[in-house]
Design a protein around this motif. Structure first.
Motif, PDB file in Angstrom:
ATOM      1  N   PRO A  96     -66.834  14.886  32.311  1.00 51.75           N
ATOM      2  CA  PRO A  96     -65.759  13.913  32.519  1.00 51.75           C
ATOM      3  C   PRO A  96     -66.013  13.097  33.787  1.00 51.75           C
ATOM      4  O   PRO A  96     -66.733  13.548  34.679  1.00 51.75           O
ATOM      5  N   ASP A  97     -65.419  11.929  33.856  1.00 53.38           N
ATOM      6  CA  ASP A  97     -65.530  11.114  35.069  1.00 53.38           C
ATOM      7  C   ASP A  97     -64.579  11.654  36.139  1.00 53.38           C
ATOM      8  O   ASP A  97     -63.578  11.035  36.505  1.00 53.38           O
ATOM      9  N   HIS A  98     -64.904  12.833  36.634  1.00 53.15           N
ATOM     10  CA  HIS A  98     -64.097  13.475  37.663  1.00 53.15           C
ATOM     11  C   HIS A  98     -65.056  13.975  38.737  1.00 53.15           C
ATOM     12  O   HIS A  98     -66.072  14.596  38.425  1.00 53.15           O
TER      13      HIS A  98
ATOM     14  N   GLY B  30     -69.069   8.835  30.982  1.00 52.54           N
ATOM     15  CA  GLY B  30     -68.429   7.923  30.037  1.00 52.54           C
ATOM     16  C   GLY B  30     -68.317   8.397  28.607  1.00 52.54           C
ATOM     17  O   GLY B  30     -67.761   7.693  27.764  1.00 52.54           O
TER      18      GLY B  30
ATOM     19  N   LEU C 183     -66.493  10.700  27.330  1.00 56.42           N
ATOM     20  CA  LEU C 183     -65.123  10.971  26.932  1.00 56.42           C
ATOM     21  C   LEU C 183     -64.384   9.689  26.554  1.00 56.42           C
ATOM     22  O   LEU C 183     -63.370   9.733  25.846  1.00 56.42           O
ATOM     23  N   GLU C 184     -64.903   8.561  27.014  1.00 58.87           N
ATOM     24  CA  GLU C 184     -64.318   7.289  26.615  1.00 58.87           C
ATOM     25  C   GLU C 184     -64.784   6.871  25.222  1.00 58.87           C
ATOM     26  O   GLU C 184     -64.075   6.187  24.501  1.00 58.87           O
ATOM     27  N   GLY C 185     -65.990   7.302  24.834  1.00 57.37           N
ATOM     28  CA  GLY C 185     -66.553   6.901  23.551  1.00 57.37           C
ATOM     29  C   GLY C 185     -66.259   7.865  22.421  1.00 57.37           C
ATOM     30  O   GLY C 185     -66.410   7.522  21.252  1.00 57.37           O
TER      31      GLY C 185
ATOM     32  N   LYS D 240     -63.672  11.479  21.064  1.00 60.40           N
ATOM     33  CA  LYS D 240     -62.410  12.185  21.261  1.00 60.40           C
ATOM     34  C   LYS D 240     -62.523  13.574  20.643  1.00 60.40           C
ATOM     35  O   LYS D 240     -63.343  13.822  19.762  1.00 60.40           O
TER      36      LYS D 240
ATOM     37  N   HIS E  57     -62.831  17.267  26.554  1.00 59.81           N
ATOM     38  CA  HIS E  57     -61.493  16.684  26.594  1.00 59.81           C
ATOM     39  C   HIS E  57     -60.425  17.761  26.782  1.00 59.81           C
ATOM     40  O   HIS E  57     -59.443  17.553  27.503  1.00 59.81           O
TER      41      HIS E  57
ATOM     42  N   ARG F 293     -74.496   5.972  32.173  1.00 57.61           N
ATOM     43  CA  ARG F 293     -73.137   5.877  31.615  1.00 57.61           C
ATOM     44  C   ARG F 293     -73.230   5.364  30.182  1.00 57.61           C
ATOM     45  O   ARG F 293     -74.039   4.485  29.874  1.00 57.61           O
TER      46      ARG F 293
ATOM     47  N   ARG G 114     -71.805   3.341  21.213  1.00 54.45           N
ATOM     48  CA  ARG G 114     -71.897   4.410  20.212  1.00 54.45           C
ATOM     49  C   ARG G 114     -71.930   3.774  18.833  1.00 54.45           C
ATOM     50  O   ARG G 114     -71.125   2.890  18.532  1.00 54.45           O
TER      51      ARG G 114
ATOM     52  N   LYS H 178     -68.674   2.716  40.335  1.00 48.90           N
ATOM     53  CA  LYS H 178     -68.797   1.831  39.181  1.00 48.90           C
ATOM     54  C   LYS H 178     -69.222   0.423  39.581  1.00 48.90           C
ATOM     55  O   LYS H 178     -69.940  -0.255  38.830  1.00 48.90           O
TER      56      LYS H 178
END
Length: 331
Positions: free
Chosen positions: A158-160, A177, A179-181, A183, A188, A257, A261, A327
């Motif tokens: 994750p981005d954390h 990135g 988790l953005e592409g 689910k 998650h 990143r 997809r 970023k």
């Protein structure tokens, strides 16, 4: 801890159980939970977990000063798919981890659940109980995978900041990135938002499914994760655990990143062109795959990741670009 190079790691297998094993010397510390076989045809992680547990059991024989703090739990992901050597039975288990779905499952009769729903119900129940029962201040979930393509190893996080810090500690390239592409992945779900204490999830891709060295790389990733979590001290870890990963990934971009997809539509007849490897540079307009309509071209420059060379899968390929922890500095 000595990194071993086992023989016949893809030979005859013992019966796979949900709990591969636990290691705990009774000294409170971090909880590290390692999952292998979320996709049933990805066996390297299962073998790595089993071997790591055996290594921990005998470590005191050769290293009398060895100390272990906390608990290590190794679990099998998709038992039904593992037994059939299939990625999944009906649907991808690593796309279903949604909180609403978990809550719905808890209210259902087990006898009515589909194969993947039943696997997720049992796996989530086990991990949740372990986290709550052990009550560690720090929990790390390490999800081990392999890919159908050859090429580089990497971690997905994750981005954390904390997750990125742990992933960098494994000493393999980090991909941001995802988790953005996508689910519904384990990344998650297994986060501090859903559990007490500090919970961090990392996915490690150890190499190609059938490459024996994928097992060794997964062992090295587990070892580095235990070290960075604080279960074992760096002075007890052989440098080979870092070298086995850095030697394989030294020429790869250290931080990327997700930029694109390619989702596979049902019955589109997706076929990846042969020969692509993870992190292979590609350019905009390059012919990557085909379907019933015709050629599928790359929409951008970048590095290809996880080109699909197996019959089951919802993702044809991914494209990543070099990244920075900041970023604004990415290009």
């Amino acid at each position: 801890m000595n990194l071993r190079h086992p023989h016949n790691i893809f030979g005859e297998e013992k019966r796979i159980e949900r709990v591969i094993g636990r290691y705990d010397e009774g000294v409170k510390g971090p909880l590290v939970i390692c999952i292998g076989g979320i996709h049933g045809n990805e066996k390297a992680g299962l073998k790595a977990i089993d071997l790591m547990l055996k290594m921990l059991e005998v470590e005191h024989i050769t290293n009398t000063n060895f100390e272990f703090k906390g608990r290590f739990l190794g679990v099998s992901g998709h038992l039904a798919a593992i037994r059939q050597n299939q990625r999944y039975i009906e649907k991808d288990l690593n796309r279903l981890w949604l909180k609403d779905k978990i809550e719905w499952l808890s209210q259902q009769n087990r006898n009515t659940l589909s194969a993947e729903d039943l696997e997720m119900f049992d796996l989530e129940s086990l991990i949740t109980h372990e986290i709550r029962d052990y009550g560690a201040d720090r929990t790390v979930i390490l999800d081990l995978h392999t890919t159908s393509a050859d090429g580089g190893i990497y971690t997905i996080v994750p981005d954390h900041p904390l997750a990125i810090e742990y992933a960098l500690g494994i000493k393999a390239p980090v991909v941001l990135g995802f988790l953005e592409g996508l689910k519904g992945t384990t990344l998650h779900y297994f986060t501090s938002h859903n559990f007490p204490g500090e919970v961090t999830s990392i996915c490690f891709e150890a190499g190609q499914h059938d490459d024996p060295m994928s097992v060794n790389r997964a062992i090295a990733a587990i070892t580095n994760c235990l070290r960075y979590a604080g279960c074992v001290e760096g002075r007890h870890i052989e440098g080979r655990h870092i070298e086995v990963l850095s030697e394989y990934s030294g020429q790869l971009p250290p931080l990327t990143r997700l930029a694109y997809r390619y989702p596979i539509n049902p019955d589109e007849g997706f076929r990846m062109l042969p020969g692509f490897q993870n992190f292979q540079p590609i350019h905009k307009g390059q012919h990557l795959a085909d379907n019933h309509v015709g050629p599928i071209l790359s929409p951008m420059d970048g590095f290809i990741l996880m080109p699909l060379y197996q019959s089951k899968g919802e993702d044809g390929f991914f494209i990543v670009k070099r990244a920075s922890l900041y970023k604004d500095d990415e290009f």
